[in-house]
Write a protein that holds these residues in place. Structure first.
Motif, PDB file in Angstrom:
ATOM      1  N   ALA A   1       0.813  -1.219   0.000  1.00 36.54           N
ATOM      2  CA  ALA A   1       0.000   0.000   0.000  1.00 36.54           C
ATOM      3  C   ALA A   1       0.845   1.267   0.000  1.00 36.54           C
ATOM      4  O   ALA A   1       0.382   2.324  -0.435  1.00 36.54           O
ATOM      5  CB  ALA A   1      -0.919   0.001   1.219  1.00 36.54           C
ATOM      6  N   SER A   2       2.075   1.183   0.483  1.00 39.78           N
ATOM      7  CA  SER A   2       2.894   2.388   0.645  1.00 39.78           C
ATOM      8  C   SER A   2       3.743   2.703  -0.572  1.00 39.78           C
ATOM      9  O   SER A   2       4.616   3.576  -0.510  1.00 39.78           O
ATOM     10  CB  SER A   2       3.806   2.235   1.869  1.00 39.78           C
ATOM     11  N   SER A   3       3.487   2.025  -1.670  1.00 42.04           N
ATOM     12  CA  SER A   3       4.238   2.311  -2.890  1.00 42.04           C
ATOM     13  C   SER A   3       3.285   2.655  -4.025  1.00 42.04           C
ATOM     14  O   SER A   3       2.133   2.198  -4.052  1.00 42.04           O
ATOM     15  CB  SER A   3       5.090   1.100  -3.295  1.00 42.04           C
ATOM     16  N   ASN A   4       3.740   3.468  -4.927  1.00 40.12           N
ATOM     17  CA  ASN A   4       3.016   3.765  -6.160  1.00 40.12           C
ATOM     18  C   ASN A   4       3.807   3.179  -7.317  1.00 40.12           C
ATOM     19  O   ASN A   4       4.617   3.850  -7.948  1.00 40.12           O
ATOM     20  CB  ASN A   4       2.845   5.278  -6.354  1.00 40.12           C
ATOM     21  N   GLY A   5       3.604   1.888  -7.529  1.00 40.03           N
ATOM     22  CA  GLY A   5       4.403   1.220  -8.543  1.00 40.03           C
ATOM     23  C   GLY A   5       5.821   1.025  -8.055  1.00 40.03           C
ATOM     24  O   GLY A   5       6.064   0.418  -7.022  1.00 40.03           O
ATOM     25  N   SER A   6       6.768   1.588  -8.795  1.00 38.94           N
ATOM     26  CA  SER A   6       8.181   1.439  -8.438  1.00 38.94           C
ATOM     27  C   SER A   6       8.673   2.513  -7.486  1.00 38.94           C
ATOM     28  O   SER A   6       9.790   2.429  -6.974  1.00 38.94           O
ATOM     29  CB  SER A   6       9.042   1.461  -9.712  1.00 38.94           C
ATOM     30  N   SER A   7       7.865   3.528  -7.228  1.00 43.94           N
ATOM     31  CA  SER A   7       8.285   4.628  -6.356  1.00 43.94           C
ATOM     32  C   SER A   7       7.434   4.651  -5.094  1.00 43.94           C
ATOM     33  O   SER A   7       6.272   4.230  -5.112  1.00 43.94           O
ATOM     34  CB  SER A   7       8.143   5.967  -7.085  1.00 43.94           C
ATOM     35  N   PRO A   8       8.005   5.144  -3.987  1.00 42.21           N
ATOM     36  CA  PRO A   8       7.225   5.195  -2.737  1.00 42.21           C
ATOM     37  C   PRO A   8       6.118   6.230  -2.828  1.00 42.21           C
ATOM     38  O   PRO A   8       6.244   7.259  -3.513  1.00 42.21           O
ATOM     39  CB  PRO A   8       8.278   5.569  -1.694  1.00 42.21           C
ATOM     40  N   ALA A   9       5.035   5.983  -2.134  1.00 46.88           N
ATOM     41  CA  ALA A   9       3.929   6.929  -2.086  1.00 46.88           C
ATOM     42  C   ALA A   9       4.319   8.133  -1.236  1.00 46.88           C
ATOM     43  O   ALA A   9       5.269   8.080  -0.447  1.00 46.88           O
ATOM     44  CB  ALA A   9       2.695   6.251  -1.510  1.00 46.88           C
ATOM     45  N   SER A  10       3.587   9.210  -1.385  1.00 52.70           N
ATOM     46  CA  SER A  10       3.845  10.397  -0.580  1.00 52.70           C
ATOM     47  C   SER A  10       3.554  10.097   0.882  1.00 52.70           C
ATOM     48  O   SER A  10       2.850   9.135   1.220  1.00 52.70           O
ATOM     49  CB  SER A  10       2.960  11.552  -1.050  1.00 52.70           C
TER      50      SER A  10
END
Length: 362
Positions: free
Chosen positions: A155-164
């Motif tokens: 849940a804490s990632s947006n694909g390959s990058s971390p979520a805000s």
């Protein structure tokens, strides 16, 4: 309980009489100074010059405090913090302990299941929220604390990058709120373990933000809590509300009131936000009426053996859709409208089954 769907324009009313305040009075152990007539120590000199202490004790006083003195005597011989080796062995040998972590292969398999569930509903923030609520309820029900870190990392990632940071806070907060609601359906011990595992997996900045979020459950009067519970209970079980409450009270005279006030009013319903919690940075996450029914289905499907209750909450989810249509509420999320359909029910059940299958593999 299971029910047949019927259409009605007149909702049943749920009423509850306010129970009288019950106070418990526990007897206090008397002290010699406070009961001079009961405890009297005197010393007399016998002819041989030896002193003998004479103790006269009121027998009724001994009877009323015997249990208390027995406890005191037992605690003085062995600290309460220790257990005998036999008791320790009995608890250890017969108690299932869920794994504290999984092998990397199961970690990847679970992550794949999460991705599949999200993609099959709607791969956006709305779909993610629904997936997190249903999956949190499933993992908590099957008592898998080790899975919570895997779900949060997903849940804490947006694909390959971390979520805000704010997205991570919102998603962790939603998982936490869903877990709390599960306590009604699954019980406190598993909720304690799994929410602790969730917190242990959070980054420090997420913990700090979550710690600043005010509870949405205060301040509410007892009557407000009862009203919230009655409204939610009725919206799920109408037109069988009164019949079900009658069955609960026939099982135990306090059961219906407990369910309305504490289960539905205290946890499952969504009270108004705390007055100081309106800011987006201090707003508690809300598991909506529709998501609460999806959560209940997930818990009941995962634990098994509760078919009538599962059927009732399936009807409750479908009724949430009817409520949205009847109210013409355009503010409801599209994913939630879809969840409250036959296709949405199927998605919830199949998502639960997939997670249980993977976690249950040896």
């Amino acid at each position: 309980m299971s029910e047949q769907r019927t259409d009605t324009n007149e909702p049943s009313k749920v009423t509850r009489s306010t129970a009288p305040t019950i106070t418990h009075s526990f007897p206090q152990q008397p002290s010699p100074s406070s009961h001079p007539s009961s405890f009297h120590h005197s010393t007399s000199l016998q002819e041989d010059g030896e002193s003998t202490e004479m103790l006269s004790v009121n027998r009724s006083l001994i009877s009323s405090t015997r249990v208390g003195y027995a406890v005191a005597a037992a605690s003085s011989t062995r600290p309460i913090s220790t257990l005998s080796s036999r008791v320790k062995a009995l608890i250890r040998d017969g108690n299932y302990e869920p794994p504290k972590q999984f092998e990397s292969s199961k970690d990847r398999e679970l992550t794949s299941v999460f991705e599949q569930s999200w993609s099959s509903i709607n791969k956006d923030e709305e779909g993610l929220r629904a997936m997190l609520v249903v999956t949190t309820a499933t993992l908590l029900t099957i008592n898998s604390p080790a899975s919570f870190g895997i779900l949060y990392r997903f849940a804490s990632s947006n694909g390959s990058s971390p979520a805000s940071l704010q997205d991570r806070v919102d998603r962790a907060g939603l998982m936490r709120e869903a877990g709390l609601k599960c306590a009604v359906l699954v019980g406190a011990p598993r909720t304690i373990n799994c929410l602790a595992a969730l917190r242990a997996s959070l980054e420090d900045d997420v913990k700090e933000k979550l710690d600043s979020v005010q509870s949405s459950r205060e301040p509410l009067s007892q009557q407000q809590v009862i009203n919230n519970g009655a409204h939610l209970f009725n919206s799920i079980y109408i037109p069988h509300t009164e019949k079900l409450l009658g069955k609960l009270k026939a099982s135990h005279p306090d059961f219906g009131d407990f369910v309305i006030q504490h289960a539905y009013g205290g946890l499952l319903s969504n009270p108004p936000l705390h007055p100081t919690s309106q800011s987006i940075h201090h707003r508690p996450p809300v598991v909506t009426r529709t998501l609460t029914s999806a959560l209940a289905i997930a818990c009941l499907r995962a634990q098994g053996g509760v078919g009538p209750q599962l059927t009732s909450h399936v009807f409750g989810l479908l009724k949430a859709g009817e409520e949205m249509n009847a109210n013409g509420d355009e503010g409801e999320l599209e994913v939630e409208k879809w969840l409250a359909t036959d296709e949405g029910v199927e998605w919830v059940v199949r998502s639960v089954d997939r997670v249980c299958e993977v976690v249950g593999k040896s």
